[in-house]
Design a protein around this motif. Structure first.
Motif, PDB file in Angstrom:
ATOM      1  N   ASP A   1      90.158 -17.355   1.204  1.00 31.21           N
ATOM      2  CA  ASP A   1      91.048 -16.673   2.131  1.00 31.21           C
ATOM      3  C   ASP A   1      92.264 -17.525   2.481  1.00 31.21           C
ATOM      4  O   ASP A   1      93.016 -17.195   3.400  1.00 31.21           O
ATOM      5  CB  ASP A   1      90.300 -16.273   3.412  1.00 31.21           C
ATOM      6  CG  ASP A   1      89.682 -17.465   4.115  1.00 31.21           C
ATOM      7  OD1 ASP A   1      89.850 -18.599   3.635  1.00 31.21           O
ATOM      8  OD2 ASP A   1      89.010 -17.258   5.146  1.00 31.21           O
ATOM      9  N   SER A   2      92.458 -18.613   1.759  1.00 33.69           N
ATOM     10  CA  SER A   2      93.627 -19.466   1.931  1.00 33.69           C
ATOM     11  C   SER A   2      93.893 -20.187   0.614  1.00 33.69           C
ATOM     12  O   SER A   2      93.009 -20.271  -0.256  1.00 33.69           O
ATOM     13  CB  SER A   2      93.418 -20.487   3.061  1.00 33.69           C
ATOM     14  OG  SER A   2      92.334 -21.353   2.770  1.00 33.69           O
ATOM     15  N   ILE A   3      95.103 -20.698   0.472  1.00 37.35           N
ATOM     16  CA  ILE A   3      95.488 -21.372  -0.773  1.00 37.35           C
ATOM     17  C   ILE A   3      94.938 -22.797  -0.760  1.00 37.35           C
ATOM     18  O   ILE A   3      95.405 -23.660  -0.006  1.00 37.35           O
ATOM     19  CB  ILE A   3      97.018 -21.384  -0.931  1.00 37.35           C
ATOM     20  CG1 ILE A   3      97.560 -19.945  -0.930  1.00 37.35           C
ATOM     21  CG2 ILE A   3      97.418 -22.084  -2.223  1.00 37.35           C
ATOM     22  CD1 ILE A   3      99.069 -19.866  -0.980  1.00 37.35           C
ATOM     23  N   ASP A   4      93.932 -23.011  -1.583  1.00 38.45           N
ATOM     24  CA  ASP A   4      93.327 -24.335  -1.734  1.00 38.45           C
ATOM     25  C   ASP A   4      93.576 -24.782  -3.173  1.00 38.45           C
ATOM     26  O   ASP A   4      92.920 -24.310  -4.115  1.00 38.45           O
ATOM     27  CB  ASP A   4      91.830 -24.271  -1.421  1.00 38.45           C
ATOM     28  CG  ASP A   4      91.199 -25.653  -1.331  1.00 38.45           C
ATOM     29  OD1 ASP A   4      91.577 -26.523  -2.137  1.00 38.45           O
ATOM     30  OD2 ASP A   4      90.333 -25.852  -0.450  1.00 38.45           O
ATOM     31  N   ASP A   5      94.536 -25.683  -3.358  1.00 34.42           N
ATOM     32  CA  ASP A   5      94.923 -26.083  -4.712  1.00 34.42           C
ATOM     33  C   ASP A   5      93.750 -26.640  -5.503  1.00 34.42           C
ATOM     34  O   ASP A   5      93.577 -26.316  -6.689  1.00 34.42           O
ATOM     35  CB  ASP A   5      96.037 -27.126  -4.638  1.00 34.42           C
ATOM     36  CG  ASP A   5      97.333 -26.552  -4.088  1.00 34.42           C
ATOM     37  OD1 ASP A   5      97.268 -25.466  -3.483  1.00 34.42           O
ATOM     38  OD2 ASP A   5      98.387 -27.180  -4.271  1.00 34.42           O
ATOM     39  N   ALA A   6      92.936 -27.469  -4.854  1.00 38.74           N
ATOM     40  CA  ALA A   6      91.830 -28.108  -5.571  1.00 38.74           C
ATOM     41  C   ALA A   6      90.815 -27.073  -6.054  1.00 38.74           C
ATOM     42  O   ALA A   6      90.381 -27.104  -7.215  1.00 38.74           O
ATOM     43  CB  ALA A   6      91.155 -29.136  -4.668  1.00 38.74           C
ATOM     44  N   LEU A   7      90.434 -26.138  -5.162  1.00 33.56           N
ATOM     45  CA  LEU A   7      89.445 -25.131  -5.549  1.00 33.56           C
ATOM     46  C   LEU A   7      89.996 -24.194  -6.618  1.00 33.56           C
ATOM     47  O   LEU A   7      89.263 -23.779  -7.538  1.00 33.56           O
ATOM     48  CB  LEU A   7      89.009 -24.336  -4.318  1.00 33.56           C
ATOM     49  CG  LEU A   7      88.127 -25.074  -3.306  1.00 33.56           C
ATOM     50  CD1 LEU A   7      87.819 -24.176  -2.108  1.00 33.56           C
ATOM     51  CD2 LEU A   7      86.831 -25.546  -3.964  1.00 33.56           C
ATOM     52  N   ILE A   8      91.265 -23.841  -6.493  1.00 32.82           N
ATOM     53  CA  ILE A   8      91.857 -22.934  -7.478  1.00 32.82           C
ATOM     54  C   ILE A   8      91.926 -23.605  -8.847  1.00 32.82           C
ATOM     55  O   ILE A   8      91.577 -22.999  -9.877  1.00 32.82           O
ATOM     56  CB  ILE A   8      93.264 -22.491  -7.002  1.00 32.82           C
ATOM     57  CG1 ILE A   8      93.139 -21.589  -5.771  1.00 32.82           C
ATOM     58  CG2 ILE A   8      94.000 -21.762  -8.124  1.00 32.82           C
ATOM     59  CD1 ILE A   8      94.470 -21.185  -5.173  1.00 32.82           C
ATOM     60  N   LYS A   9      92.346 -24.862  -8.880  1.00 33.50           N
ATOM     61  CA  LYS A   9      92.416 -25.569 -10.155  1.00 33.50           C
ATOM     62  C   LYS A   9      91.021 -25.753 -10.756  1.00 33.50           C
ATOM     63  O   LYS A   9      90.816 -25.618 -11.967  1.00 33.50           O
ATOM     64  CB  LYS A   9      93.082 -26.929  -9.962  1.00 33.50           C
ATOM     65  CG  LYS A   9      94.574 -26.835  -9.651  1.00 33.50           C
ATOM     66  CD  LYS A   9      95.186 -28.209  -9.439  1.00 33.50           C
ATOM     67  CE  LYS A   9      96.668 -28.114  -9.124  1.00 33.50           C
ATOM     68  NZ  LYS A   9      97.281 -29.446  -8.888  1.00 33.50           N
ATOM     69  N   GLU A  10      90.049 -26.038  -9.891  1.00 35.31           N
ATOM     70  CA  GLU A  10      88.680 -26.200 -10.375  1.00 35.31           C
ATOM     71  C   GLU A  10      88.143 -24.889 -10.956  1.00 35.31           C
ATOM     72  O   GLU A  10      87.490 -24.890 -12.017  1.00 35.31           O
ATOM     73  CB  GLU A  10      87.785 -26.674  -9.232  1.00 35.31           C
ATOM     74  CG  GLU A  10      86.331 -26.867  -9.626  1.00 35.31           C
ATOM     75  CD  GLU A  10      85.463 -27.240  -8.441  1.00 35.31           C
ATOM     76  OE1 GLU A  10      84.220 -27.242  -8.600  1.00 35.31           O
ATOM     77  OE2 GLU A  10      86.008 -27.525  -7.359  1.00 35.31           O
ATOM     78  N   SER A  11      88.411 -23.797 -10.282  1.00 38.01           N
ATOM     79  CA  SER A  11      87.935 -22.495 -10.767  1.00 38.01           C
ATOM     80  C   SER A  11      88.588 -22.144 -12.100  1.00 38.01           C
ATOM     81  O   SER A  11      87.922 -21.616 -12.999  1.00 38.01           O
ATOM     82  CB  SER A  11      88.243 -21.412  -9.728  1.00 38.01           C
ATOM     83  OG  SER A  11      87.564 -21.670  -8.515  1.00 38.01           O
ATOM     84  N   ARG A  12      89.857 -22.440 -12.248  1.00 38.44           N
ATOM     85  CA  ARG A  12      90.537 -22.122 -13.501  1.00 38.44           C
ATOM     86  C   ARG A  12      90.054 -23.014 -14.635  1.00 38.44           C
ATOM     87  O   ARG A  12      89.933 -22.563 -15.784  1.00 38.44           O
ATOM     88  CB  ARG A  12      92.040 -22.244 -13.316  1.00 38.44           C
ATOM     89  CG  ARG A  12      92.605 -21.334 -12.235  1.00 38.44           C
ATOM     90  CD  ARG A  12      94.056 -21.026 -12.471  1.00 38.44           C
ATOM     91  NE  ARG A  12      94.218 -20.179 -13.646  1.00 38.44           N
ATOM     92  CZ  ARG A  12      95.423 -19.816 -14.123  1.00 38.44           C
ATOM     93  NH1 ARG A  12      96.522 -20.251 -13.527  1.00 38.44           N
ATOM     94  NH2 ARG A  12      95.517 -19.046 -15.186  1.00 38.44           N
ATOM     95  N   GLN A  13      89.774 -24.263 -14.331  1.00 39.61           N
ATOM     96  CA  GLN A  13      89.261 -25.154 -15.369  1.00 39.61           C
ATOM     97  C   GLN A  13      87.872 -24.718 -15.834  1.00 39.61           C
ATOM     98  O   GLN A  13      87.553 -24.774 -17.027  1.00 39.61           O
ATOM     99  CB  GLN A  13      89.216 -26.592 -14.854  1.00 39.61           C
ATOM    100  CG  GLN A  13      90.589 -27.223 -14.672  1.00 39.61           C
ATOM    101  CD  GLN A  13      90.519 -28.601 -14.052  1.00 39.61           C
ATOM    102  OE1 GLN A  13      89.438 -29.077 -13.677  1.00 39.61           O
ATOM    103  NE2 GLN A  13      91.677 -29.276 -13.941  1.00 39.61           N
ATOM    104  N   LYS A  14      87.049 -24.276 -14.877  1.00 41.26           N
ATOM    105  CA  LYS A  14      85.699 -23.817 -15.228  1.00 41.26           C
ATOM    106  C   LYS A  14      85.691 -22.365 -15.700  1.00 41.26           C
ATOM    107  O   LYS A  14      84.626 -21.843 -16.047  1.00 41.26           O
ATOM    108  CB  LYS A  14      84.781 -23.948 -14.006  1.00 41.26           C
ATOM    109  CG  LYS A  14      84.534 -25.376 -13.568  1.00 41.26           C
ATOM    110  CD  LYS A  14      83.587 -25.403 -12.375  1.00 41.26           C
ATOM    111  CE  LYS A  14      83.275 -26.815 -11.936  1.00 41.26           C
ATOM    112  NZ  LYS A  14      82.363 -26.843 -10.742  1.00 41.26           N
TER     113      LYS A  14
END
Length: 320
Positions: free
Chosen positions: A5-18
């Motif tokens: 529900d917010s922009i979290d760069d680390a989580l977004i990058k992790e999700s895209r990598q996985k």
């Protein structure tokens, strides 16, 4: 699926990598946040610009592997309240790796859906999550339609009981609301009628996901049909209001005509006996008995006779 529900760069990058599918739901983000999100996810600049400005018509724009789906969701209010904010514009950035929903105001339908996904332990396919998010936005019109049905029925009863300025204002308010809702729903219906396959192909979803979107299209057709029927009902309320006002005016005119007809012979009698002819004054209008019998008596008798005649003809009844 991961829900943010917010922009979290680390989580977004992790999700895209996985290659883990995620849903990011943003409420009233700033221009800088949207531009940062566009750079983070590789969104097209035109898609980012649309989400910054808002005020878009329902549409589907495709940009390579991503797509921007603009929808108008309904905002429910109580039947007795005027709703100054009946629609919520939702921008859905679609991809095979994520779905991002952006809206200006807190949207309870998406908030409830986030909680539902969080509580659910059974895994779902990506197509199901995309379908469910879009379906919740579209189905948000059904509670509004139920409220509108009650409002129109109450308006009809109020007009029959006694048409006034308040009922006329309510009729025009409902007309404007229905027109606004129809302008929001019809473009969405056209999008799902013509570009269902485009969504399934460019968003990276499974080939059979068009069956899900066909269900949304069926809902949009149903909503459009109900809006058209409600518009006809409100138009009939206008005709009912005009006929009710005309009936009131007719009843008032009939009452005035009856009063004028009763006073017509009274005016003749007072005019005739008021001419003061010498023979009449010397032989007819002599003494108090002549005054009460010929003067007042004839006027009372004529008024009673006229009233009896009107009642006998049925003109004094409300449905006469």
């Amino acid at each position: 699926m991961r829900i943010l529900d917010s922009i979290d760069d680390a989580l977004i990058k992790e999700s895209r990598q996985k290659q883990e599918f995620f849903w990011l739901d943003l409420s009233d983000p700033s221009k800088e946040q949207i531009e940062h999100l566009g750079a983070l996810l590789g969104l097209h600049p035109l898609a980012v610009e649309d989400s910054v400005k808002f005020g878009q018509r329902a549409k589907l724009d495709t940009y390579g592997d991503t797509a921007l789906l603009v929808l108008q969701g309904g905002v429910e209010s109580e039947p007795e309240d005027e709703n100054p904010h009946p629609l919520e514009e939702v921008h859905c950035h679609l991809s095979g790796d994520f779905i991002v929903t952006v809206h200006r105001n807190p949207y309870s339908e998406l908030h409830d859906l986030r909680e539902q996904f969080t509580r659910s332990n059974s895994p779902k396919t990506e197509r199901y999550y995309v379908y469910k998010i879009v379906d919740v936005i579209v189905d948000s019109y059904f509670p509004m339609l139920a409220d509108l049905d009650e409002q129109i029925n109450d308006l009809e009863d109020a007009i029959v009981s006694g048409a006034g300025r308040r009922e006329l204002e309510e009729t025009f308010r409902l007309k404007r609301l229905l027109l606004r809702l129809r302008k929001a729903v019809v473009p969405m219906r056209d999008v799902f009628a013509r570009q269902i396959e485009v969504i399934t192909d460019l968003a990276g979803l499974e080939p059979d996901s068009h069956d899900y979107f066909r269900d949304i299209y069926d809902h949009l057709i149903r909503i459009c049909d109900e809006l058209d029927s409600y518009h006809e009902m409100v138009a009939s309320c206008t005709d009912l209001y005009l006929s009710t006002v005309a009936n009131k005016q007719g009843a008032t005119s009939k009452q005035l005509a009856i009063i004028a007809s009763i006073f017509l012979p009274l005016s003749f009698l007072t005019g005739f006996f008021g001419m003061n002819f010498s023979w009449e004054v010397g032989h007819v209008l002599v003494g108090p008995l002549a005054f009460f019998l010929l003067g007042l008596g004839t006027m009372v008798a004529s008024a009673c006779l006229m009233w009896w005649w009107f009642h006998h003809k049925g003109w004094t009844r409300a449905d006469g």
